[in-house]
Design an enzyme around this catalytic site. Structure first.
Site, PDB file in Angstrom:
ATOM      1  N   THR A 111     -16.982   0.088   2.153  1.00 27.31           N
ATOM      2  CA  THR A 111     -15.574   0.224   2.534  1.00 27.31           C
ATOM      3  C   THR A 111     -15.351   1.682   2.927  1.00 27.31           C
ATOM      4  O   THR A 111     -16.235   2.527   2.702  1.00 27.31           O
ATOM      5  CB  THR A 111     -14.636  -0.092   1.337  1.00 27.31           C
ATOM      6  OG1 THR A 111     -14.796   0.965   0.369  1.00 27.31           O
ATOM      7  CG2 THR A 111     -14.932  -1.439   0.704  1.00 27.31           C
ATOM      8  N   ASP A 144       0.863  -1.192   0.000  1.00 32.68           N
ATOM      9  CA  ASP A 144       0.000   0.000   0.000  1.00 32.68           C
ATOM     10  C   ASP A 144       0.895   1.236   0.000  1.00 32.68           C
ATOM     11  O   ASP A 144       2.042   1.188   0.443  1.00 32.68           O
ATOM     12  CB  ASP A 144      -0.919   0.018   1.242  1.00 32.68           C
ATOM     13  CG  ASP A 144      -2.193   0.828   1.023  1.00 32.68           C
ATOM     14  OD1 ASP A 144      -3.274   0.218   0.936  1.00 32.68           O
ATOM     15  OD2 ASP A 144      -2.102   2.077   0.908  1.00 32.68           O
ATOM     16  N   TYR A 184     -12.823   7.940 -13.993  1.00 31.52           N
ATOM     17  CA  TYR A 184     -12.871   6.682 -13.231  1.00 31.52           C
ATOM     18  C   TYR A 184     -13.418   5.568 -14.117  1.00 31.52           C
ATOM     19  O   TYR A 184     -12.837   4.489 -14.221  1.00 31.52           O
ATOM     20  CB  TYR A 184     -13.748   6.860 -11.988  1.00 31.52           C
ATOM     21  CG  TYR A 184     -13.871   5.622 -11.124  1.00 31.52           C
ATOM     22  CD1 TYR A 184     -12.848   5.258 -10.243  1.00 31.52           C
ATOM     23  CD2 TYR A 184     -14.994   4.807 -11.186  1.00 31.52           C
ATOM     24  CE1 TYR A 184     -12.954   4.124  -9.455  1.00 31.52           C
ATOM     25  CE2 TYR A 184     -15.112   3.673 -10.401  1.00 31.52           C
ATOM     26  CZ  TYR A 184     -14.090   3.337  -9.540  1.00 31.52           C
ATOM     27  OH  TYR A 184     -14.198   2.202  -8.760  1.00 31.52           O
ATOM     28  N   ILE A 229     -19.852  -1.420  -2.586  1.00 32.23           N
ATOM     29  CA  ILE A 229     -19.277  -2.230  -1.508  1.00 32.23           C
ATOM     30  C   ILE A 229     -18.968  -1.310  -0.331  1.00 32.23           C
ATOM     31  O   ILE A 229     -18.372  -0.231  -0.505  1.00 32.23           O
ATOM     32  CB  ILE A 229     -17.965  -2.929  -1.966  1.00 32.23           C
ATOM     33  CG1 ILE A 229     -18.161  -3.649  -3.320  1.00 32.23           C
ATOM     34  CG2 ILE A 229     -17.465  -3.885  -0.883  1.00 32.23           C
ATOM     35  CD1 ILE A 229     -19.202  -4.745  -3.359  1.00 32.23           C
ATOM     36  N   LYS A 278     -11.478   2.245 -15.390  1.00 28.03           N
ATOM     37  CA  LYS A 278     -11.955   0.911 -14.996  1.00 28.03           C
ATOM     38  C   LYS A 278     -12.361   0.090 -16.223  1.00 28.03           C
ATOM     39  O   LYS A 278     -12.254  -1.132 -16.220  1.00 28.03           O
ATOM     40  CB  LYS A 278     -13.120   1.042 -14.013  1.00 28.03           C
ATOM     41  CG  LYS A 278     -12.699   1.580 -12.641  1.00 28.03           C
ATOM     42  CD  LYS A 278     -11.820   0.568 -11.913  1.00 28.03           C
ATOM     43  CE  LYS A 278     -11.409   1.010 -10.531  1.00 28.03           C
ATOM     44  NZ  LYS A 278     -10.546   0.060  -9.833  1.00 28.03           N
ATOM     45  N   ASN A 294      -5.363  -4.477  -6.802  1.00 23.13           N
ATOM     46  CA  ASN A 294      -6.598  -3.881  -6.283  1.00 23.13           C
ATOM     47  C   ASN A 294      -6.515  -2.372  -6.069  1.00 23.13           C
ATOM     48  O   ASN A 294      -7.538  -1.687  -6.108  1.00 23.13           O
ATOM     49  CB  ASN A 294      -6.927  -4.589  -4.951  1.00 23.13           C
ATOM     50  CG  ASN A 294      -7.850  -3.790  -4.063  1.00 23.13           C
ATOM     51  OD1 ASN A 294      -9.059  -3.779  -4.269  1.00 23.13           O
ATOM     52  ND2 ASN A 294      -7.285  -3.106  -3.060  1.00 23.13           N
TER      53      ASN A 294
HETATM   54  P1  NAD Z   1     -10.316   2.088  -0.107  1.00 26.03           P
HETATM   55  O1  NAD Z   1     -10.209   3.549  -0.343  1.00 26.03           O
HETATM   56  O2  NAD Z   1     -10.956   1.586   1.139  1.00 26.03           O
HETATM   57  O3  NAD Z   1      -8.867   1.413  -0.217  1.00 26.03           O
HETATM   58  C1  NAD Z   1      -7.979   1.729  -1.255  1.00 26.03           C
HETATM   59  C2  NAD Z   1      -6.559   1.415  -0.794  1.00 26.03           C
HETATM   60  O4  NAD Z   1      -5.684   1.655  -1.912  1.00 26.03           O
HETATM   61  C3  NAD Z   1      -6.090   2.318   0.350  1.00 26.03           C
HETATM   62  O5  NAD Z   1      -5.454   1.547   1.347  1.00 26.03           O
HETATM   63  C4  NAD Z   1      -5.108   3.280  -0.331  1.00 26.03           C
HETATM   64  O6  NAD Z   1      -4.079   3.726   0.539  1.00 26.03           O
HETATM   65  C5  NAD Z   1      -4.568   2.400  -1.449  1.00 26.03           C
HETATM   66  N1  NAD Z   1      -4.014   3.189  -2.539  1.00 26.03           N
HETATM   67  C6  NAD Z   1      -4.558   4.290  -3.118  1.00 26.03           C
HETATM   68  N2  NAD Z   1      -3.721   4.756  -4.073  1.00 26.03           N
HETATM   69  C7  NAD Z   1      -2.654   3.936  -4.099  1.00 26.03           C
HETATM   70  C8  NAD Z   1      -1.460   3.906  -4.857  1.00 26.03           C
HETATM   71  N3  NAD Z   1      -1.199   4.840  -5.774  1.00 26.03           N
HETATM   72  N4  NAD Z   1      -0.588   2.907  -4.637  1.00 26.03           N
HETATM   73  C9  NAD Z   1      -0.833   1.958  -3.688  1.00 26.03           C
HETATM   74  N5  NAD Z   1      -1.913   1.952  -2.916  1.00 26.03           N
HETATM   75  C10 NAD Z   1      -2.826   2.931  -3.132  1.00 26.03           C
HETATM   76  O7  NAD Z   1     -11.065   1.542  -1.421  1.00 26.03           O
HETATM   77  P2  NAD Z   1     -11.900   0.186  -1.694  1.00 26.03           P
HETATM   78  O8  NAD Z   1     -13.315   0.533  -1.663  1.00 26.03           O
HETATM   79  O9  NAD Z   1     -11.375  -0.928  -0.871  1.00 26.03           O
HETATM   80  O10 NAD Z   1     -11.521  -0.028  -3.225  1.00 26.03           O
HETATM   81  C11 NAD Z   1     -10.504  -0.909  -3.645  1.00 26.03           C
HETATM   82  C12 NAD Z   1     -10.593  -1.114  -5.139  1.00 26.03           C
HETATM   83  O11 NAD Z   1     -11.893  -1.588  -5.485  1.00 26.03           O
HETATM   84  C13 NAD Z   1     -10.392   0.161  -5.954  1.00 26.03           C
HETATM   85  O12 NAD Z   1      -9.697  -0.163  -7.145  1.00 26.03           O
HETATM   86  C14 NAD Z   1     -11.803   0.608  -6.260  1.00 26.03           C
HETATM   87  O13 NAD Z   1     -11.882   1.381  -7.434  1.00 26.03           O
HETATM   88  C15 NAD Z   1     -12.459  -0.746  -6.455  1.00 26.03           C
HETATM   89  N6  NAD Z   1     -13.920  -0.694  -6.286  1.00 26.03           N
HETATM   90  C16 NAD Z   1     -14.490  -0.343  -5.099  1.00 26.03           C
HETATM   91  C17 NAD Z   1     -15.874  -0.308  -4.994  1.00 26.03           C
HETATM   92  C18 NAD Z   1     -16.595   0.077  -3.720  1.00 26.03           C
HETATM   93  O14 NAD Z   1     -17.824   0.239  -3.751  1.00 26.03           O
HETATM   94  N7  NAD Z   1     -15.926   0.207  -2.595  1.00 26.03           N
HETATM   95  C19 NAD Z   1     -16.657  -0.626  -6.112  1.00 26.03           C
HETATM   96  C20 NAD Z   1     -16.022  -0.982  -7.301  1.00 26.03           C
HETATM   97  C21 NAD Z   1     -14.662  -1.019  -7.378  1.00 26.03           C
END
Ligand code: NAD
Length: 256
Positions: free
Chosen positions: A195, A37, A160, A193, A164, A90
């Site tokens: 989070t 991370d 975004y 989701i 994606k 991720n």
């Molecule tokens: P989150 O914000 O809870 O976690 C994201 C993590 O990625 C954080 O720990 C952050 O520090 C890390 N991060 C950000 N930029 C970074 C970088 N440049 N290098 C390394 N680490 C980095 O987000 P989440 O909801 O867990 O989402 C995770 C993934 O799932 C993302 O790609 C997001 O687009 C995708 N996603 C999430 C949802 C949702 O509803 N939560 C839906 C579809 C897709």
């Protein structure tokens, strides 16, 4: 139970949300986990949770938008844990709400930043991971897309959505490229989701939870643990015939 003992899994963005849940699910199934991370503090917290599950883990600070960081992350993972069987690419961001919304409003700077993390970052991770899987003769990769990979964003998140969507082209093409090398490459497309990514908007306005819950036919948000289970399953031998797919994890959102 999927037995992943003797396996090593790398998860980017493993300090929070889906990435943390994925790292912990790999750990629960017996794998050693690389917790990568950009935020080391949160990654350390994930490592403590993995240790509590008896897993071997390694925290690596990495900005996935930086090619030299990514190469160093994978090299360190392989040299310290002895190999790389699975990767969940991720890490991602929804972007700055003020400067990444709308075709006309999105700034070039924010467009490039989002593409750098969400799309180029995944390509650079695969570019670093695959040579080790080729050497080992097998591997499985899951890339994090979104429902925004499959349908347009009604909220106007154009950069975004474009980043994606690009992940699917990247995933399918790489899956075909390495299919004969016993390396499977798939994408997941999570819906809404629960989070920290969404939590901050829910904290600001409680009606957000109800609004986004009702967008999914199951009538609730998904959990990070539900996504993590699908990721680990896709990596496991139970999914040995599956490569190049974009798997919706969206409670029926894209079935509508
Ligand atoms: P989150 O914000 O809870 O976690 C994201 C993590 O990625 C954080 O720990 C952050 O520090 C890390 N991060 C950000 N930029 C970074 C970088 N440049 N290098 C390394 N680490 C980095 O987000 P989440 O909801 O867990 O989402 C995770 C993934 O799932 C993302 O790609 C997001 O687009 C995708 N996603 C999430 C949802 C949702 O509803 N939560 C839906 C579809 C897709």
């Amino acid at each position: 139970m999927i037995d992943l003992s003797d396996k090593t899994a790398l998860v980017t963005g493993a300090g929070s949300g889906i990435g943390r849940a994925s790292a912990l699910e790999f750990a629960r199934q017996g794998a050693s986990v690389v917790i990568a991370d950009i935020d080391t503090e949160s990654a350390e917290e994930t490592a403590q949770l993995a240790s509590a599950r008896g897993a071997r883990s390694l925290v690596i600070r990495c900005d996935v938008a930086d090619g030299s960081d990514v190469a160093a992350m994978v090299n360190k993972a392989v040299s310290e844990l002895g190999g790389l069987d699975y990767a969940h690419n991720n890490a991602g961001t929804e972007g700055n709400l003020e400067s990444s919304r709308g075709t006309l409003e999105t700034s070039e700077e924010e467009w490039d930043r989002l593409m750098g993390i969400n799309l180029k970052g995944i390509w650079m991770c695969m570019r670093a991971e695959i040579p080790h899987m080729l050497e080992a003769g097998s591997g499985a990769i899951v890339n994090s897309g979104s429902i925004s990979s499959l349908v347009g964003s009604t909220a106007g998140f154009v950069a975004y959505s474009a980043s994606k969507s690009g992940i699917l082209g990247l995933t399918r093409s790489a899956a075909l490229e390495f299919a004969e090398n016993n390396i499977r490459i798939n994408a997941i497309c999570p819906g809404y989701i629960e989070t920290p990514l969404w939590q901050k908007y829910i904290d600001e306005d409680q009606s957000v939870r109800e609004t986004i819950s009702h967008r999914q036919p199951i009538g609730r948000l998904g959990t990070a643990e539900e996504v993590a289970k699908a990721v680990v399953w896709l990596c496991s031998d139970a999914a040995s015939l599956i490569t190049g797919v974009a798997l919706p994890l969206d409670g029926g959102f894209t079935a509508q």
